[in-house]
Design a protein around this motif. Sequence first.
Motif, PDB file in Angstrom:
ATOM      1  N   ARG A   1      21.130   8.265  -4.554  1.00 35.71           N
ATOM      2  CA  ARG A   1      19.949   7.908  -3.766  1.00 35.71           C
ATOM      3  C   ARG A   1      19.825   6.399  -3.632  1.00 35.71           C
ATOM      4  O   ARG A   1      20.170   5.661  -4.530  1.00 35.71           O
ATOM      5  N   ARG A   2      19.310   5.989  -2.486  1.00 34.79           N
ATOM      6  CA  ARG A   2      19.105   4.561  -2.242  1.00 34.79           C
ATOM      7  C   ARG A   2      17.851   4.081  -2.966  1.00 34.79           C
ATOM      8  O   ARG A   2      16.872   4.807  -3.076  1.00 34.79           O
ATOM      9  N   VAL A   3      17.900   2.856  -3.443  1.00 30.30           N
ATOM     10  CA  VAL A   3      16.755   2.290  -4.157  1.00 30.30           C
ATOM     11  C   VAL A   3      16.076   1.235  -3.272  1.00 30.30           C
ATOM     12  O   VAL A   3      16.732   0.577  -2.471  1.00 30.30           O
ATOM     13  N   THR A   4      14.765   1.157  -3.400  1.00 31.15           N
ATOM     14  CA  THR A   4      14.034   0.103  -2.689  1.00 31.15           C
ATOM     15  C   THR A   4      13.674  -1.008  -3.660  1.00 31.15           C
ATOM     16  O   THR A   4      13.218  -0.723  -4.771  1.00 31.15           O
ATOM     17  N   PHE A   5      13.881  -2.249  -3.246  1.00 29.56           N
ATOM     18  CA  PHE A   5      13.364  -3.365  -4.036  1.00 29.56           C
ATOM     19  C   PHE A   5      12.152  -3.936  -3.334  1.00 29.56           C
ATOM     20  O   PHE A   5      12.193  -4.219  -2.133  1.00 29.56           O
ATOM     21  N   GLU A   6      11.076  -4.098  -4.097  1.00 29.66           N
ATOM     22  CA  GLU A   6       9.905  -4.754  -3.537  1.00 29.66           C
ATOM     23  C   GLU A   6       9.959  -6.229  -3.924  1.00 29.66           C
ATOM     24  O   GLU A   6      10.307  -6.577  -5.058  1.00 29.66           O
ATOM     25  N   TYR A   7       9.625  -7.063  -2.970  1.00 23.57           N
ATOM     26  CA  TYR A   7       9.665  -8.507  -3.235  1.00 23.57           C
ATOM     27  C   TYR A   7       8.436  -9.132  -2.589  1.00 23.57           C
ATOM     28  O   TYR A   7       8.365  -9.256  -1.370  1.00 23.57           O
ATOM     29  N   ILE A   8       7.421  -9.443  -3.403  1.00 25.71           N
ATOM     30  CA  ILE A   8       6.230 -10.054  -2.806  1.00 25.71           C
ATOM     31  C   ILE A   8       6.505 -11.526  -2.540  1.00 25.71           C
ATOM     32  O   ILE A   8       7.171 -12.200  -3.312  1.00 25.71           O
TER      33      ILE A   8
ATOM     34  N   TYR B   1      17.473  -1.121  -0.058  1.00 28.71           N
ATOM     35  CA  TYR B   1      16.886  -2.053   0.880  1.00 28.71           C
ATOM     36  C   TYR B   1      15.751  -2.819   0.255  1.00 28.71           C
ATOM     37  O   TYR B   1      15.163  -2.376  -0.726  1.00 28.71           O
ATOM     38  N   ILE B   2      15.513  -4.005   0.801  1.00 30.52           N
ATOM     39  CA  ILE B   2      14.490  -4.876   0.230  1.00 30.52           C
ATOM     40  C   ILE B   2      13.275  -4.863   1.144  1.00 30.52           C
ATOM     41  O   ILE B   2      13.394  -5.024   2.358  1.00 30.52           O
ATOM     42  N   ASN B   3      12.134  -4.637   0.544  1.00 33.18           N
ATOM     43  CA  ASN B   3      10.884  -4.641   1.286  1.00 33.18           C
ATOM     44  C   ASN B   3      10.143  -5.933   0.948  1.00 33.18           C
ATOM     45  O   ASN B   3       9.723  -6.125  -0.192  1.00 33.18           O
ATOM     46  N   LEU B   4      10.053  -6.842   1.910  1.00 38.33           N
ATOM     47  CA  LEU B   4       9.324  -8.097   1.674  1.00 38.33           C
ATOM     48  C   LEU B   4       7.837  -7.840   1.890  1.00 38.33           C
ATOM     49  O   LEU B   4       7.435  -7.306   2.920  1.00 38.33           O
ATOM     50  N   ILE B   5       7.038  -8.186   0.915  1.00 41.65           N
ATOM     51  CA  ILE B   5       5.610  -7.871   0.962  1.00 41.65           C
ATOM     52  C   ILE B   5       4.798  -9.165   1.006  1.00 41.65           C
ATOM     53  O   ILE B   5       4.835  -9.935   0.048  1.00 41.65           O
ATOM     54  N   PRO B   6       4.104  -9.395   2.123  1.00 40.94           N
ATOM     55  CA  PRO B   6       3.234 -10.574   2.141  1.00 40.94           C
ATOM     56  C   PRO B   6       2.213 -10.438   1.005  1.00 40.94           C
ATOM     57  O   PRO B   6       1.573  -9.397   0.879  1.00 40.94           O
ATOM     58  N   TYR B   7       2.096 -11.454   0.168  1.00 47.49           N
ATOM     59  CA  TYR B   7       1.191 -11.371  -0.989  1.00 47.49           C
ATOM     60  C   TYR B   7      -0.246 -11.196  -0.514  1.00 47.49           C
ATOM     61  O   TYR B   7      -0.694 -11.852   0.408  1.00 47.49           O
TER      62      TYR B   7
ATOM     63  N   ILE C   1       9.969  -6.007   6.517  1.00 48.29           N
ATOM     64  CA  ILE C   1       8.758  -6.724   6.103  1.00 48.29           C
ATOM     65  C   ILE C   1       7.619  -5.722   6.139  1.00 48.29           C
ATOM     66  O   ILE C   1       7.431  -5.040   7.142  1.00 48.29           O
ATOM     67  N   ARG C   2       6.910  -5.612   5.036  1.00 50.25           N
ATOM     68  CA  ARG C   2       5.845  -4.607   5.002  1.00 50.25           C
ATOM     69  C   ARG C   2       4.679  -5.023   5.895  1.00 50.25           C
ATOM     70  O   ARG C   2       4.228  -6.159   5.876  1.00 50.25           O
ATOM     71  N   ARG C   3       4.255  -4.023   6.663  1.00 45.95           N
ATOM     72  CA  ARG C   3       3.077  -4.235   7.488  1.00 45.95           C
ATOM     73  C   ARG C   3       1.866  -4.486   6.582  1.00 45.95           C
ATOM     74  O   ARG C   3       1.720  -3.856   5.541  1.00 45.95           O
ATOM     75  N   GLU C   4       1.029  -5.411   6.972  1.00 44.49           N
ATOM     76  CA  GLU C   4      -0.132  -5.719   6.123  1.00 44.49           C
ATOM     77  C   GLU C   4      -1.269  -4.770   6.409  1.00 44.49           C
ATOM     78  O   GLU C   4      -1.648  -4.546   7.542  1.00 44.49           O
ATOM     79  N   PHE C   5      -1.778  -4.206   5.318  1.00 41.79           N
ATOM     80  CA  PHE C   5      -2.883  -3.255   5.416  1.00 41.79           C
ATOM     81  C   PHE C   5      -4.050  -3.772   4.618  1.00 41.79           C
ATOM     82  O   PHE C   5      -3.871  -4.322   3.542  1.00 41.79           O
ATOM     83  N   GLY C   6      -5.223  -3.573   5.138  1.00 42.81           N
ATOM     84  CA  GLY C   6      -6.365  -3.506   4.252  1.00 42.81           C
ATOM     85  C   GLY C   6      -6.752  -4.748   3.492  1.00 42.81           C
ATOM     86  O   GLY C   6      -7.398  -4.644   2.458  1.00 42.81           O
TER      87      GLY C   6
END
Length: 341
Positions: free
Chosen positions: A248-255, A280-286, A318-323
């Motif tokens: 299985r593929r792993v996701t890395f979160e990177y804020i 895959y790397i998910n870039l997360i706006p802090y 790039i993660r969509r910004e929510f909330g």
Amino acid sequence: MKNIYDNSLKDLEMYFDTINEKKFKALQVYDWLYKKRVKSFDEMTNIKKDVIEKLKDNFKFERLEIIKRLDDVDVHKYLFKLYDGNKVEAVLMMHDYGTSLCISTEVGCNMSCAFCESGRLKKVRNLEPNEMVLPILQIEDDLKIRISHVVLMGIGEPFDNYNNVMKFLDIVNEPKGLELGSRHITISTCGVVDKILEFMNNGKQVNLAVSLHAPNDELRNKLMPINRVYNLKKLMSAIREYIKVTNRRVTFEYIMLRGINDNVEQALELSNLVKGINCYINLIPYNETSHIEFKKSSKERIMAFYDCLKKNGVNVTIRREFGSKVMAACGQLRSNYEEGK
Ligand code: SAH
């Protein structure tokens, strides 16, 4: 006393077996709980009175109390009160592919990541399986929707509450119950290596996400104390092993933290770190919070970081910004509620 929602179908079958009742009663109970959504044992009208009494003697039937709900475009944030007065959050996000609910796994968290609001409250206790299951049920009922995806990315470290999280997975996976497919569930960990290895061997098809946030030990030690226990070498080797075994593929979160982990040299270092790993790397706006100094990276910085990873052959989003308006960042709703805001 256990809550009725703490039981997998198998647990209930075993229970009925021990009281010399037919196993299929477990199925009937599951149907009342998860399909018909009753709110008391007495509503289970196809189950005999004496059996209902036994159920009452053995299990509590309690839902959580919704004490606050905040709505914004495509996001609903809930604050729940637990039976002992503790509070936990859950955030529902509407995506184009479905709805995804972010749930908590603990009251507080002991991981003490420098940028995270949740860790400001040390772990008080593990959530019981029912306290992870019920937010799904109750939000579905409240909004009259079906939740298609669940991410264990709220307050707490799922692998620091391993047994209850595994029970939770058994309960929500149940085709005769909530019917939430493993592939629609993601567990996020800060990198508890021995549990990643245990999880690897349990055969569940659940997605794994790992909070990375830094491309080297020096910086990761500062941001995430867990790195002093399991450094990047140990973490990456566990992840390689996990991928080999599970396929299985792993996701890395990177804020993306302004001036801390967001320059192009660090993007290069990160590309090298994950080279050859199916990920895959998910870039997360802090998500900025008033209690913590860190700032979010600028859009330009995030784009430059993204471009560098792409150029080096890394799968990146790039993660969509929510909330941010409804305080969706981990732990913000609870901590502001406690402060009377
Ligand atoms: N303990 C687990 C899961 C909970 S945290 C873990 O560490 O993965 C879920 C994710 O939110 C983690 O990647 C965490 O680092 C990130 N996070 C914490 N605070 C944040 C903030 N203010 N803005 C954006 N992401 C944040």
